[in-house]
Write an enzyme that holds these catalytic residues in place. Structure first.
Site, PDB file in Angstrom:
ATOM      1  CB  ALA A   1      -0.795  -0.022   1.111  1.00 21.92           C
TER       2      ALA A   1
ATOM      3  CG  HIS B   1      -3.941  -9.102  -0.893  1.00 17.50           C
ATOM      4  ND1 HIS B   1      -3.152  -8.477   0.116  1.00 17.50           N
ATOM      5  CD2 HIS B   1      -3.602 -10.595  -0.680  1.00 17.50           C
ATOM      6  CE1 HIS B   1      -2.311  -9.265   0.639  1.00 17.50           C
ATOM      7  NE2 HIS B   1      -2.576 -10.383   0.373  1.00 17.50           N
TER       8      HIS B   1
HETATM    9  P1  NAD Z   1       0.815  -1.498   5.020  1.00 15.92           P
HETATM   10  O1  NAD Z   1      -0.269  -0.301   5.436  1.00 15.92           O
HETATM   11  O2  NAD Z   1       0.777  -2.500   6.194  1.00 15.92           O
HETATM   12  O3  NAD Z   1       2.247  -0.888   4.951  1.00 15.92           O
HETATM   13  C1  NAD Z   1       2.601   0.283   4.366  1.00 15.92           C
HETATM   14  C2  NAD Z   1       3.891   0.745   4.534  1.00 15.92           C
HETATM   15  O4  NAD Z   1       4.308   1.581   3.585  1.00 15.92           O
HETATM   16  C3  NAD Z   1       4.089   1.359   5.891  1.00 15.92           C
HETATM   17  O5  NAD Z   1       5.077   0.712   6.619  1.00 15.92           O
HETATM   18  C4  NAD Z   1       4.266   2.623   5.588  1.00 15.92           C
HETATM   19  O6  NAD Z   1       5.396   3.277   6.649  1.00 15.92           O
HETATM   20  C5  NAD Z   1       5.146   2.560   4.044  1.00 15.92           C
HETATM   21  N1  NAD Z   1       4.732   3.868   3.410  1.00 15.92           N
HETATM   22  C6  NAD Z   1       3.532   4.653   3.112  1.00 15.92           C
HETATM   23  N2  NAD Z   1       3.940   5.506   2.302  1.00 15.92           N
HETATM   24  C7  NAD Z   1       4.985   5.318   2.157  1.00 15.92           C
HETATM   25  C8  NAD Z   1       6.019   6.408   1.104  1.00 15.92           C
HETATM   26  N3  NAD Z   1       5.426   7.380   0.482  1.00 15.92           N
HETATM   27  N4  NAD Z   1       7.280   6.167   1.059  1.00 15.92           N
HETATM   28  C9  NAD Z   1       7.822   5.086   2.025  1.00 15.92           C
HETATM   29  N5  NAD Z   1       7.086   4.084   2.740  1.00 15.92           N
HETATM   30  C10 NAD Z   1       5.830   4.417   2.645  1.00 15.92           C
HETATM   31  O7  NAD Z   1       0.386  -1.958   3.825  1.00 15.92           O
HETATM   32  P2  NAD Z   1       0.935  -3.449   3.036  1.00 15.92           P
HETATM   33  O8  NAD Z   1       1.885  -4.067   3.829  1.00 15.92           O
HETATM   34  O9  NAD Z   1       0.573  -3.496   1.668  1.00 15.92           O
HETATM   35  O10 NAD Z   1      -0.618  -4.329   3.676  1.00 15.92           O
HETATM   36  C11 NAD Z   1      -1.902  -3.843   3.895  1.00 15.92           C
HETATM   37  C12 NAD Z   1      -2.938  -4.700   3.230  1.00 15.92           C
HETATM   38  O11 NAD Z   1      -4.102  -3.747   2.858  1.00 15.92           O
HETATM   39  C13 NAD Z   1      -2.438  -5.435   1.881  1.00 15.92           C
HETATM   40  O12 NAD Z   1      -2.896  -6.483   1.948  1.00 15.92           O
HETATM   41  C14 NAD Z   1      -3.388  -4.656   0.686  1.00 15.92           C
HETATM   42  O13 NAD Z   1      -3.805  -5.505  -0.023  1.00 15.92           O
HETATM   43  C15 NAD Z   1      -4.198  -3.843   1.513  1.00 15.92           C
HETATM   44  N6  NAD Z   1      -4.400  -2.367   1.094  1.00 15.92           N
HETATM   45  C16 NAD Z   1      -4.298  -1.858  -0.346  1.00 15.92           C
HETATM   46  C17 NAD Z   1      -4.284  -0.679  -0.625  1.00 15.92           C
HETATM   47  C18 NAD Z   1      -3.920  -0.139  -2.268  1.00 15.92           C
HETATM   48  O14 NAD Z   1      -4.477  -0.958  -2.960  1.00 15.92           O
HETATM   49  N7  NAD Z   1      -3.305   0.886  -2.487  1.00 15.92           N
HETATM   50  C19 NAD Z   1      -4.179   0.346   0.093  1.00 15.92           C
HETATM   51  C20 NAD Z   1      -4.448  -0.042   1.577  1.00 15.92           C
HETATM   52  C21 NAD Z   1      -4.574  -1.418   1.979  1.00 15.92           C
END
Ligand code: NAD
Length: 258
Positions: free
Chosen positions: A31, A128
């Site tokens: 994400a 996912h």
């Molecule tokens: P997570 O939210 O657990 O982790 C995201 C990580 O990215 C965090 O550690 C954060 O510090 C880091 N981060 C955020 N913005 C950043 C940036 N600009 N530069 C550097 N680091 C940055 O996300 P995950 O590990 O993908 O797990 C979340 C679950 O939720 C996944 O299974 C996903 O399917 C789902 N999800 C998807 C989306 C999407 O499709 N965009 C959004 C939210 C959640």
């Protein structure tokens, strides 16, 4: 012990060198790569997902009330980032794919932004699923979200398919089985790579986070790009702790964000 890099120039230089030296690169995204497009990630403080948390699969299946609530939350979240477009991080990966440097993008994201940045669908593995359309859980037919929303708002009933099946976003909810074909493809891409770039993931969601672990166990180098600590920092070769768009900008042909 991982080499933790917080200096931007140093991080970019190390990344450019390691990418140049690799033969088969796989990206693993979470994400965090989409926050610079305005889509909140899951675990950061004050995430909008905490106000509209996804409903677990078992609950969704158990009652129409839960399904209606799930659709309400989905549409509320979609409204808050309906104009989201790919950012520098997505375009950098798209260029690396086009240049035959990255052969697969294994993503946990459901936002479709890797496709929107120009990466061919066959190079993307969505572990996912995809939240930009829906599917019937009975017959598997695809439903477009705009039509689902119109029916939902007009009838105030949870959407059903013509076959009578339950309609759900084409995502893998908490508690839902992982998709076999995507898991198989992600496994193959992981075993093939000699470098995995894990970008914007807290690396705590399994089985997805098992792929960077497997890559490392199979002898590949692991580079993590994330602004905060992740659960796998200790096994990574390099951890670049900085904003994704800035770190990847040189690969997008830019030296700044967006
Ligand atoms: P997570 O939210 O657990 O982790 C995201 C990580 O990215 C965090 O550690 C954060 O510090 C880091 N981060 C955020 N913005 C950043 C940036 N600009 N530069 C550097 N680091 C940055 O996300 P995950 O590990 O993908 O797990 C979340 C679950 O939720 C996944 O299974 C996903 O399917 C789902 N999800 C998807 C989306 C999407 O499709 N965009 C959004 C939210 C959640």
């Amino acid at each position: 012990m991982a080499n933790i890099v917080t200096d931007m120039e140093d991080g970019r230089d190390q990344l450019i060198r390691i990418v140049e030296d690799a033969e088969h690169i796989a990206a693993f995204t979470g994400a965090g790569i989409s926050t610079e497009s305005g889509i909140p990630d899951f675990r950061s403080k004050d995430s909008a997902w905490k106000r509209h948390p996804p409903i677990p699969f078992e609950e969704f299946m158990a009652s129409e009330t839960a399904r209606m609530e799930s659709w309400r939350r989905k549409f509320a979240m979609d409204d808050s980032f309906k104009d989201a477009a790919p950012n520098t991080g997505h375009y950098a990966l798209a260029r690396l794919v086009a240049g035959d440097r990255i052969h697969s993008i294994i993503t946990q994201n459901i936002d479709g932004l890797h496709q929107a940045s120009g990466v061919p669908r066959e190079k993307i593995i969505e572990l996912h699923g995809n939240g930009t359309y829906a599917k019937c859980l009975g017959c598997g037919v695809r439903h477009e979200l705009a039509a689902v929303r119109n029916r939902f708002e007009a009838s105030n009933r949870a959407p059903q398919c013509l076959c009578g099946g339950i309609v759900k976003t084409a995502t893998i909810a908490f508690g839902q089985a992982m998709p076999n074909e995507e898991m198989r493809r992600a496994h193959a891409a992981t075993l093939q790579c000699d470098l995995m770039l894990a970008i914007g993931s807290s690396l705590v969601v399994y089985p997805a986070a098992g792929f960077p672990v497997l890559a490392k166990e199979n002898g590949a180098q692991l580079v993590i790009i994330n602004r905060e600590e992740t659960a796998l920092d200790a096994i990574a070769d390099i951890v670049i702790r900085a904003p994704i768009g800035e770190v990847l900008a040189p690969f997008a042909g830019r030296d700044r964000l967006n």
